[in-house]
Structures are given as structure tokens and as C-alpha cells.
Design an enzyme around this catalytic site. Structure first.
Site, short mmCIF file in Angstrom:
data_model
loop_
_atom_site.label_atom_id
_atom_site.label_comp_id
_atom_site.label_asym_id
_atom_site.label_seq_id
_atom_site.Cartn_x
_atom_site.Cartn_y
_atom_site.Cartn_z
N SER A 1 40.83 34.22 29.71
CA SER A 1 39.91 34.56 30.79
C SER A 1 38.95 33.45 31.17
CB SER A 1 39.08 35.79 30.42
OG SER A 1 39.68 36.55 29.46
N ASP B 1 38.27 39.82 31.70
CA ASP B 1 39.05 39.84 30.46
C ASP B 1 40.24 40.79 30.56
OD1 ASP B 1 37.36 38.03 29.06
OD2 ASP B 1 35.94 39.66 28.68
N GLU C 1 34.93 43.02 31.94
CA GLU C 1 34.46 41.92 31.08
C GLU C 1 34.15 42.57 29.74
OE1 GLU C 1 33.70 38.03 30.09
OE2 GLU C 1 34.50 38.76 31.99
#
Length: 172
Positions: free
Chosen positions: A30, A40, A53
């Protein structure tokens, strides 16, 4: 937190979302493997799509930079997904927040305390649609009382205007 532990936590989240019926993928490295900032995890169930995330910590609190949150929000908007911050503290489950619901520090970073995650975060079952959060205020609501139509029928029986059998049929 080490990159290895972070990767394990992200894979754990991917597997849990997969088991919950989401199409899901982890963005490799990521952001580190590309000039573009990527979330992510990307997940969707056909109706709802998330750009996540993921952050985890053995301690308290979890911090995110303003740039991380801005990049997540930008990507999610362009991708057509809902931006979410997923946090996991050791010995706890995942909790999710919209970026706007996070505390912003004086330095422009974002912070999630464990206490806040447990109290205000969306837990995993609610996030995947398996349950709905019920607040203490909703539980403590005083009973609104009996149904008005039922009371009218019972009063009609009491006053002799309606027979018991007729009332029973109406109340079925």
C-alpha cells in the site's frame, strides 16, 4: 508496530471480510510499491464498497498522518467507495471509523484511542451487516404504553358495546 505485524493484521482483516462474504483484496505494499497512495484493503459486497486504511497497535493510541487520511479519502471518492479507518488493538477485534469521526490533533494528524474505539467504533459484525449497534439511550427508552387500537377494543368490551368473540377476532 513492525511491517510484518502490520501485514499479518491486514491479511487477518482480508480473511475476515472474505469469510463475511465480501469480495476483498489487499493492496500490496500500500503506497510503498507505487507513487500512488493506495488504501490497505478494498472490499465490497455488491451494494457497499469500502477503501480501508488498516492500523493496529499493541499500545494506545493509534495515529495516522493527515496525508494518509487525505489520500484515503481522495482514493475512495474517485473509486466510488466509502473511506474507513480500521483499527485493531491487541486482544481486541477490529473497529471502523469514517475519517471525519476521528480526533484531529493540533499537528493535523488523526488519533484513535482504544477507549474511543471500544465505545464509539463500528465493530466488525456491524461493519459487515451482521448486527446493528443499539445505544444505551435506545435500550433505556420508556415503554410507549399499550397499542391504542387494542385499548379501544378492550374498552368496547368493557362497556358492553362489543362481544368478547368479536374483540378476539379483531385483535388476531
Amino acid at each position: 508496530m513492525s511491517h510484518a505485524k502490520g501485514g499479518r493484521r491486514e491479511r487477518e482483516l482480508v480473511n475476515a471480510l472474505d469469510e463475511a462474504g465480501f469480495a476483498v483484496m489487499r493492496a500490496p505494499a500500500s503506497g510503498a510499491a507505487t507513487d500512488r497512495e493506495l488504501p490497505d484493503v478494498l472490499a465490497g459486497d455488491g451494494d457497499t464498497f469500502y477503501a480501508i486504511e488498516a492500523k493496529s497497535s499493541a499500545g494506545d493510541p493509534i495515529y495516522l498522518t493527515g496525508e494518509e487520511v487525505e489520500a484515503l479519502t481522495y482514493f475512495a471518492q474517485n473509486f466510488g467507495a466509502k473511506p474507513r479507518i480500521g483499527v485493531r488493538f491487541d486482544r481486541e477485534d477490529w473497529y471502523f471509523f469514517h475519517p471525519a469521526d476521528l480526533h484531529v490533533t493540533d499537528g493535523g494528524n488523526y488519533r484513535v484511542k482504544k477507549k474511543t474505539a471500544l465505545a464509539d467504533g463500528t465493530d466488525f459484525p456491524e461493519f459487515v451487516g451482521d448486527s446493528a449497534k443499539v445505544t444505551l439511550e435506545e435500550v433505556d427508552q420508556p415503554d410507549a404504553g399499550p397499542d391504542e387500537d387494542v385499548v379501544r377494543v378492550l374498552n368496547a368490551v368493557k362497556q358492553g358495546v362489543m362481544e368478547v368473540e368479536e374483540a378476539a377476532e379483531l385483535l388476531e
